[in-house]
Write a protein that holds these residues in place. Structure first.
Motif, PDB file in Angstrom:
ATOM      1  N   ALA A  82     -15.984 -27.920  44.573  1.00 23.76           N
ATOM      2  CA  ALA A  82     -14.860 -28.837  44.366  1.00 23.76           C
ATOM      3  C   ALA A  82     -14.216 -29.205  45.692  1.00 23.76           C
ATOM      4  CB  ALA A  82     -13.838 -28.203  43.425  1.00 23.76           C
ATOM      5  N   LEU A  83     -13.998 -28.213  46.542  1.00 25.91           N
ATOM      6  CA  LEU A  83     -13.373 -28.468  47.835  1.00 25.91           C
ATOM      7  C   LEU A  83     -14.241 -29.390  48.692  1.00 25.91           C
ATOM      8  CD1 LEU A  83     -12.090 -24.867  48.660  1.00 25.91           C
ATOM      9  CD2 LEU A  83     -10.718 -26.816  47.900  1.00 25.91           C
TER      10      LEU A  83
ATOM     11  N   SER B  78      -4.593 -35.294  37.658  1.00 27.20           N
ATOM     12  CA  SER B  78      -5.481 -34.187  37.346  1.00 27.20           C
ATOM     13  C   SER B  78      -6.835 -34.433  37.998  1.00 27.20           C
ATOM     14  CB  SER B  78      -5.677 -34.049  35.828  1.00 27.20           C
ATOM     15  OG  SER B  78      -4.506 -33.598  35.198  1.00 27.20           O
ATOM     16  N   LEU B  79      -7.497 -33.367  38.368  1.00 27.45           N
ATOM     17  CA  LEU B  79      -8.894 -33.437  38.799  1.00 27.45           C
ATOM     18  C   LEU B  79      -9.738 -33.193  37.557  1.00 27.45           C
ATOM     19  CD1 LEU B  79      -8.683 -31.381  42.128  1.00 27.45           C
ATOM     20  CD2 LEU B  79      -8.336 -33.837  41.773  1.00 27.45           C
ATOM     21  N   TYR B  80     -10.179 -34.296  36.941  1.00 26.81           N
ATOM     22  CA  TYR B  80     -10.866 -34.178  35.659  1.00 26.81           C
ATOM     23  C   TYR B  80     -11.696 -35.431  35.411  1.00 26.81           C
ATOM     24  CZ  TYR B  80     -11.620 -32.603  30.849  1.00 26.81           C
ATOM     25  OH  TYR B  80     -12.188 -32.163  29.675  1.00 26.81           O
TER      26      TYR B  80
ATOM     27  N   GLY C 124      -8.365 -29.034  38.528  1.00 29.10           N
ATOM     28  CA  GLY C 124      -7.151 -28.890  39.321  1.00 29.10           C
ATOM     29  C   GLY C 124      -6.112 -29.915  38.957  1.00 29.10           C
ATOM     30  N   TYR C 125      -4.974 -29.806  39.619  1.00 27.45           N
ATOM     31  CA  TYR C 125      -3.845 -30.683  39.312  1.00 27.45           C
ATOM     32  C   TYR C 125      -2.952 -30.805  40.535  1.00 27.45           C
ATOM     33  CZ  TYR C 125      -2.119 -25.960  38.450  1.00 27.45           C
ATOM     34  OH  TYR C 125      -1.820 -24.616  38.565  1.00 27.45           O
ATOM     35  N   SER C 126      -2.231 -31.924  40.584  1.00 32.05           N
ATOM     36  CA  SER C 126      -1.289 -32.151  41.668  1.00 32.05           C
ATOM     37  C   SER C 126      -0.195 -31.090  41.635  1.00 32.05           C
ATOM     38  CB  SER C 126      -0.678 -33.549  41.513  1.00 32.05           C
ATOM     39  OG  SER C 126       0.239 -33.826  42.548  1.00 32.05           O
TER      40      SER C 126
ATOM     41  N   CYS D 135     -10.521 -38.753  41.758  1.00 28.39           N
ATOM     42  CA  CYS D 135     -10.024 -37.458  41.305  1.00 28.39           C
ATOM     43  C   CYS D 135     -11.041 -36.727  40.416  1.00 28.39           C
ATOM     44  CB  CYS D 135      -8.717 -37.630  40.538  1.00 28.39           C
ATOM     45  SG  CYS D 135      -7.278 -37.918  41.576  1.00 28.39           S
ATOM     46  N   GLU D 136     -11.976 -37.468  39.827  1.00 31.28           N
ATOM     47  CA  GLU D 136     -12.957 -36.788  38.997  1.00 31.28           C
ATOM     48  C   GLU D 136     -14.077 -36.156  39.821  1.00 31.28           C
ATOM     49  OE1 GLU D 136     -14.881 -39.364  36.234  1.00 31.28           O
ATOM     50  OE2 GLU D 136     -15.772 -40.643  37.781  1.00 31.28           O
ATOM     51  N   ALA D 137     -14.252 -36.575  41.078  1.00 30.48           N
ATOM     52  CA  ALA D 137     -15.363 -36.071  41.885  1.00 30.48           C
ATOM     53  C   ALA D 137     -15.315 -34.556  42.075  1.00 30.48           C
ATOM     54  CB  ALA D 137     -15.415 -36.792  43.224  1.00 30.48           C
ATOM     55  N   PRO D 138     -14.174 -33.954  42.456  1.00 32.92           N
ATOM     56  CA  PRO D 138     -14.145 -32.488  42.578  1.00 32.92           C
ATOM     57  C   PRO D 138     -14.418 -31.787  41.252  1.00 32.92           C
ATOM     58  CG  PRO D 138     -12.268 -33.473  43.696  1.00 32.92           C
ATOM     59  CD  PRO D 138     -12.905 -34.558  42.902  1.00 32.92           C
TER      60      PRO D 138
END
Length: 391
Positions: A281-282, A334-336, A316-318, A291-294
């Motif tokens: 993810a990092l 959101s990372l989704y 993840g999330y802000s 934001c969906e890429a990680p």
């Protein structure tokens, strides 16, 4: 400048008046773009972002009335007025008493400033706009336009001054997490771990946080969002620790796992996958990526390992400005999957991949990171691997 007794205007403000003036100016540009004349802002996070006002008393009605033109007005309970003076640079407050109906009072403020015929918006997705309050406002004002997301989009990208505060918060988290890991021992209970974590974080500088630590042990750790309940740790137990700390309302968070004794092979394998998923993810974080890429990168690692059913959540999330009941800013970003907002330098996220066998154990690891011009920067310093403690 306003003073009350020895309470001096702006004396406890988190930022300079220039920083807040810039934020208000940018917010007004967005209001204009949204076709709004006046915004009723009720969310404590948005209020803090634009004014610096903070108080544990945000459970009572408060609202920033922000017009596109003219001075903003803060509607506030009398008991909170000293906080308002100390924390903000705003000169105009409309103060209601405990015997007043806050909605009637707000309507009167809008009427007296000749705003009733304006296009009025409200941030109606916040935690602290009850249905009854919204319906009462709607009954008095008629049409209220949806202003949700207008201020939040400004909060998504942090300034250098904001990132400095999050750096402080991350150091407090490091102190707390280090103390929690050191407190793990046979016979110690979960409360002792949390006491060590919170005590050290507060001693390091943390203020009150948006959500309590998530600490559990043994089979209790296999239940998501478990909290401490006096259970004594036994040899062979998994221990799950997650916490946040705050500096001027800016939060950083961290998740780590430990085992008292020898973990089973399944736990070691799942923990290894968590480490790989976090790094994937990092590695996917860079300006211009979505934001969906990680999340996709993280999910692919987990799917390949065969743990799809053990990970059904966002990656993840802000994170940043927060008041209870949450330490995150997950309502902003959101990372989704399906979130195609592009990452920008200055965005900040908490990324906590965790895997669990429900009702048996959880293993996980996280970082709070800043998106940089070339990738990311982690704010924490605690080693990521599973902490193994002799039983």
């Amino acid at each position: 400048m306003q003073n009350i007794g020895n309470v001096v205007q702006g004396s406890e403000s988190a930022f300079s008046v220039q920083e807040f003036d810039l934020r208000v100016a940018r917010a007004r540009e967005l209001l204009t773009a949204a076709g709004l004349d006046v915004m009723i802002i009720t969310g404590p996070e948005n209020i803090f972002y634009l004014t610096g006002q903070q108080t544990p008393g945000y459970y009572t009605f408060q609202a920033l009335l922000l017009p596109v033109e003219g001075d903003p007005v803060f509607v506030i309970r009398q008991l909170e007025y000293c906080n308002f003076i100390a924390n903000t640079w705003i000169s105009d407050a409309a103060i209601y008493q405990d015997g007043d109906n806050p909605i009637d009072f707000l309507f009167g403020v809008l009427r007296d400033r000749h705003w009733l015929n304006s296009r009025i918006g409200i941030d109606k997705r916040g935690w602290f706009l009850p249905i009854a309050v919204y319906e009462a406002l709607q009954a008095k004002l008629g049409t209220i336009y949806d202003g949700a997301g207008v201020i939040e989009q400004l909060r998504a990208v942090k300034s250098a001054a904001e990132l400095e505060k999050m750096g402080h918060a991350a150091r407090y988290v490091d102190a707390g997490m280090r103390a929690g890991l050191e407190a793990i021992a046979a016979g110690a209970d979960e409360n002792a771990l949390v006491a060590a974590m919170m005590g050290q974080a507060i001693a390091a500088g943390s203020e009150y946080v948006g959500m309590e630590p998530l600490v559990s042990s043994g089979t209790r750790s296999g239940v998501p969002h478990g909290t401490w309940r006096r259970r004594k740790i036994q040899p062979g137990d998994p221990v799950f620790l997650e916490m946040a700390a705050a500096h001027d309302r800016y939060h950083a968070a961290l998740m780590r796992s430990a085992w008292l004794g020898k973990p089973p092979a399944a736990a070691l394998e799942m923990e290894k996958v968590c480490q790989e998923a976090l790094q994937a993810a990092l590695d996917a974080i860079r300006p211009g990526a979505t934001c969906e890429a990680p999340h996709i990168a993280c999910q692919q690692v987990i799917d390949r390992a065969g743990y799809t059913d053990n990970f059904r959540k966002r990656t993840g999330y802000s994170i940043g400005v927060a008041f209870a009941p949450d330490w995150g800013e997950g309502a902003i970003l959101s990372l989704y999957s399906g979130i195609t907002t592009e990452l920008q330098p200055g965005m900040t996220f908490h990324i906590p991949p965790a895997l669990r066998i429900y009702g048996e154990f959880t293993v996980g690891v996280s970082e709070t990171i800043v998106v940089t011009e070339t990738g990311y920067r982690s704010l924490g310093t605690i080693p990521r691997p599973l902490t193994l403690i002799n039983a």
